[in-house]
Design a protein around this motif. Structure first.
Motif, PDB file in Angstrom:
ATOM      1  N   VAL A 175       0.868  -1.182   0.000  1.00 56.41           N
ATOM      2  CA  VAL A 175       0.000   0.000   0.000  1.00 56.41           C
ATOM      3  C   VAL A 175       0.899   1.225   0.000  1.00 56.41           C
ATOM      4  CG1 VAL A 175      -1.892  -1.162   1.212  1.00 56.41           C
ATOM      5  CG2 VAL A 175      -0.134   0.041   2.525  1.00 56.41           C
ATOM      6  N   SER A 176       0.304   2.422  -0.080  1.00 56.25           N
ATOM      7  CA  SER A 176       1.100   3.646  -0.101  1.00 56.25           C
ATOM      8  C   SER A 176       1.584   4.004   1.299  1.00 56.25           C
ATOM      9  CB  SER A 176       0.265   4.800  -0.665  1.00 56.25           C
ATOM     10  OG  SER A 176      -0.756   5.154   0.254  1.00 56.25           O
ATOM     11  N   GLU A 177       2.649   4.775   1.347  1.00 55.38           N
ATOM     12  CA  GLU A 177       3.159   5.226   2.637  1.00 55.38           C
ATOM     13  C   GLU A 177       2.144   6.132   3.334  1.00 55.38           C
ATOM     14  OE1 GLU A 177       7.179   7.328   4.522  1.00 55.38           O
ATOM     15  OE2 GLU A 177       7.109   6.726   2.404  1.00 55.38           O
ATOM     16  N   ALA A 178       1.379   6.895   2.541  1.00 52.74           N
ATOM     17  CA  ALA A 178       0.345   7.757   3.128  1.00 52.74           C
ATOM     18  C   ALA A 178      -0.716   6.929   3.849  1.00 52.74           C
ATOM     19  CB  ALA A 178      -0.296   8.610   2.039  1.00 52.74           C
ATOM     20  N   THR A 179      -1.050   5.762   3.288  1.00 55.44           N
ATOM     21  CA  THR A 179      -2.017   4.862   3.935  1.00 55.44           C
ATOM     22  C   THR A 179      -1.479   4.376   5.269  1.00 55.44           C
ATOM     23  OG1 THR A 179      -2.925   4.132   1.817  1.00 55.44           O
ATOM     24  CG2 THR A 179      -3.277   2.683   3.704  1.00 55.44           C
ATOM     25  N   ILE A 180      -0.208   4.032   5.304  1.00 57.03           N
ATOM     26  CA  ILE A 180       0.400   3.564   6.559  1.00 57.03           C
ATOM     27  C   ILE A 180       0.421   4.686   7.584  1.00 57.03           C
ATOM     28  CG2 ILE A 180       2.479   2.657   7.636  1.00 57.03           C
ATOM     29  CD1 ILE A 180       0.889   0.687   5.845  1.00 57.03           C
ATOM     30  N   LYS A 181       0.743   5.901   7.148  1.00 57.94           N
ATOM     31  CA  LYS A 181       0.741   7.035   8.081  1.00 57.94           C
ATOM     32  C   LYS A 181      -0.646   7.229   8.687  1.00 57.94           C
ATOM     33  CE  LYS A 181       4.547   9.677   6.016  1.00 57.94           C
ATOM     34  NZ  LYS A 181       4.919  10.919   5.284  1.00 57.94           N
ATOM     35  N   ALA A 182      -1.676   7.069   7.866  1.00 58.75           N
ATOM     36  CA  ALA A 182      -3.049   7.198   8.369  1.00 58.75           C
ATOM     37  C   ALA A 182      -3.355   6.100   9.378  1.00 58.75           C
ATOM     38  CB  ALA A 182      -4.037   7.153   7.207  1.00 58.75           C
ATOM     39  N   HIS A 183      -2.895   4.872   9.086  1.00 56.65           N
ATOM     40  CA  HIS A 183      -3.093   3.762  10.025  1.00 56.65           C
ATOM     41  C   HIS A 183      -2.378   4.033  11.350  1.00 56.65           C
ATOM     42  CE1 HIS A 183      -5.399   1.139   7.579  1.00 56.65           C
ATOM     43  NE2 HIS A 183      -4.435   0.778   6.742  1.00 56.65           N
ATOM     44  N   VAL A 184      -1.133   4.507  11.261  1.00 65.11           N
ATOM     45  CA  VAL A 184      -0.349   4.769  12.466  1.00 65.11           C
ATOM     46  C   VAL A 184      -1.024   5.841  13.322  1.00 65.11           C
ATOM     47  CG1 VAL A 184       1.843   5.690  13.330  1.00 65.11           C
ATOM     48  CG2 VAL A 184       1.839   3.992  11.492  1.00 65.11           C
ATOM     49  N   THR A 185      -1.529   6.879  12.676  1.00 62.60           N
ATOM     50  CA  THR A 185      -2.247   7.934  13.408  1.00 62.60           C
ATOM     51  C   THR A 185      -3.461   7.358  14.130  1.00 62.60           C
ATOM     52  OG1 THR A 185      -1.530   9.632  11.829  1.00 62.60           O
ATOM     53  CG2 THR A 185      -3.468  10.133  13.187  1.00 62.60           C
ATOM     54  N   ALA A 186      -4.216   6.511  13.433  1.00 61.30           N
ATOM     55  CA  ALA A 186      -5.403   5.889  14.041  1.00 61.30           C
ATOM     56  C   ALA A 186      -4.999   4.968  15.190  1.00 61.30           C
ATOM     57  CB  ALA A 186      -6.178   5.109  12.987  1.00 61.30           C
ATOM     58  N   ILE A 187      -3.896   4.243  15.028  1.00 56.63           N
ATOM     59  CA  ILE A 187      -3.412   3.342  16.082  1.00 56.63           C
ATOM     60  C   ILE A 187      -3.051   4.136  17.334  1.00 56.63           C
ATOM     61  CG2 ILE A 187      -1.482   1.833  16.741  1.00 56.63           C
ATOM     62  CD1 ILE A 187      -1.479   0.902  13.754  1.00 56.63           C
ATOM     63  N   PHE A 188      -2.310   5.241  17.143  1.00 53.56           N
ATOM     64  CA  PHE A 188      -1.942   6.081  18.283  1.00 53.56           C
ATOM     65  C   PHE A 188      -3.183   6.551  19.027  1.00 53.56           C
ATOM     66  CE2 PHE A 188       2.339   7.689  16.338  1.00 53.56           C
ATOM     67  CZ  PHE A 188       2.850   6.407  16.451  1.00 53.56           C
ATOM     68  N   ARG A 189      -4.191   6.987  18.265  1.00 53.41           N
ATOM     69  CA  ARG A 189      -5.425   7.504  18.878  1.00 53.41           C
ATOM     70  C   ARG A 189      -6.132   6.408  19.667  1.00 53.41           C
ATOM     71  NH1 ARG A 189     -10.200   7.028  16.760  1.00 53.41           N
ATOM     72  NH2 ARG A 189      -9.362   6.743  14.662  1.00 53.41           N
ATOM     73  N   LYS A 190      -6.245   5.218  19.083  1.00 53.01           N
ATOM     74  CA  LYS A 190      -6.974   4.138  19.738  1.00 53.01           C
ATOM     75  C   LYS A 190      -6.232   3.597  20.958  1.00 53.01           C
ATOM     76  CE  LYS A 190      -9.632   2.570  15.717  1.00 53.01           C
ATOM     77  NZ  LYS A 190      -9.942   1.443  14.805  1.00 53.01           N
ATOM     78  N   LEU A 191      -4.901   3.613  20.904  1.00 54.80           N
ATOM     79  CA  LEU A 191      -4.119   3.124  22.042  1.00 54.80           C
ATOM     80  C   LEU A 191      -3.903   4.193  23.104  1.00 54.80           C
ATOM     81  CD1 LEU A 191      -1.323   0.887  20.435  1.00 54.80           C
ATOM     82  CD2 LEU A 191      -3.542   0.201  21.345  1.00 54.80           C
TER      83      LEU A 191
END
Length: 216
Positions: free
Chosen positions: A178-194
């Motif tokens: 996937v794109s790096e932008a997609t991973i950045k979005a996932h990482v942001t969501a992970i930080f928020r949820k954790l």
């Protein structure tokens, strides 16, 4: 009956298959050695009737695979099969949703007994456990963390495991195609949820589910 065995040690996986066949000759047995293949089987194939899951798997962090699968497939019975025999680890596995715990030193007859009991909706524990077990406080402390991890989507969980392995966003993007932008979005969501602010805090959070290695 469809049983999935998840263990990265070929010899023990073979021994476990033989033990299951001896106790349940009509069972359809499937096997996998990798966490990612385990997830793919659950996502793309028919859901098994039961999973026999090792805790020490590459790509997983202690109880993380158990926590993740329990969230995505709440009705799927899971029996942990592990070399760890400490009472505290057994307690933590049950607290995270396992319906049984079979030490790898157990007699083969216990495997069939455990499977039958779990499929009937009961919890199976090793018969040699002390009658009055002291409750491990980590089992309760990890409950809130487990809930936060359970809120992650399957792809977010994969990204979190790769972050825990030290991979950079571009490396994770390459691995997941996937794109790096997609991973950045996932990482942001992970930080928020954790409830964390950065990668280091995320790794520290997931490390709470680790299993301490036995001292030799």
């Amino acid at each position: 009956m469809n049983i999935l065995i998840v263990d990265d040690h070929p010899l023990f996986r073979h021994a476990l298959i033989q033990a299951v066949r001896y106790s349940l000759p009509q069972a359809q047995i499937h096997e996998t050695a990798a966490v990612n293949e385990f997830y793919e089987r659950l996502e793309n194939g028919p859901e098994p009737d039961l999973v026999l899951l090792d805790l020490n798997l590459p790509g997983a962090s202690g109880f993380s695979a158990l926590v993740h699968v329990r969230a995505q497939y709440p009705s799927l019975p899971i029996i942990v099969v592990s070399a760890h025999e400490e009472t505290s680890i057994i307690q933590r596995a049950i607290a995270h949703g396992a319906m049984g715990y079979i030490p790898k030193s157990a007699h083969p007859s216990h495997i069939g007994e455990a499977i039958r009991q779990v499929l009937e909706g009961d919890i199976w524990l090793p018969p040699n456990l002390p009658a009055n077990m002291n409750f491990d406080p980590r089992a309760a402390d990890e409950a809130a963390l487990a809930e936060r991890i359970q809120s992650l989507t399957p792809q977010q969980f994969r990204v979190l495991m790769m972050v825990a392995e030290g991979l950079l966003n571009k490396q994770i993007a390459y691995e997941l195609e996937v794109s790096e932008a997609t991973i950045k979005a996932h990482v942001t969501a992970i930080f928020r949820k954790l409830g964390v602010q950065n990668r280091t805090q995320a790794v520290l959070a997931i490390s709470a589910l680790n299993i301490e290695e036995k001292k030799v």
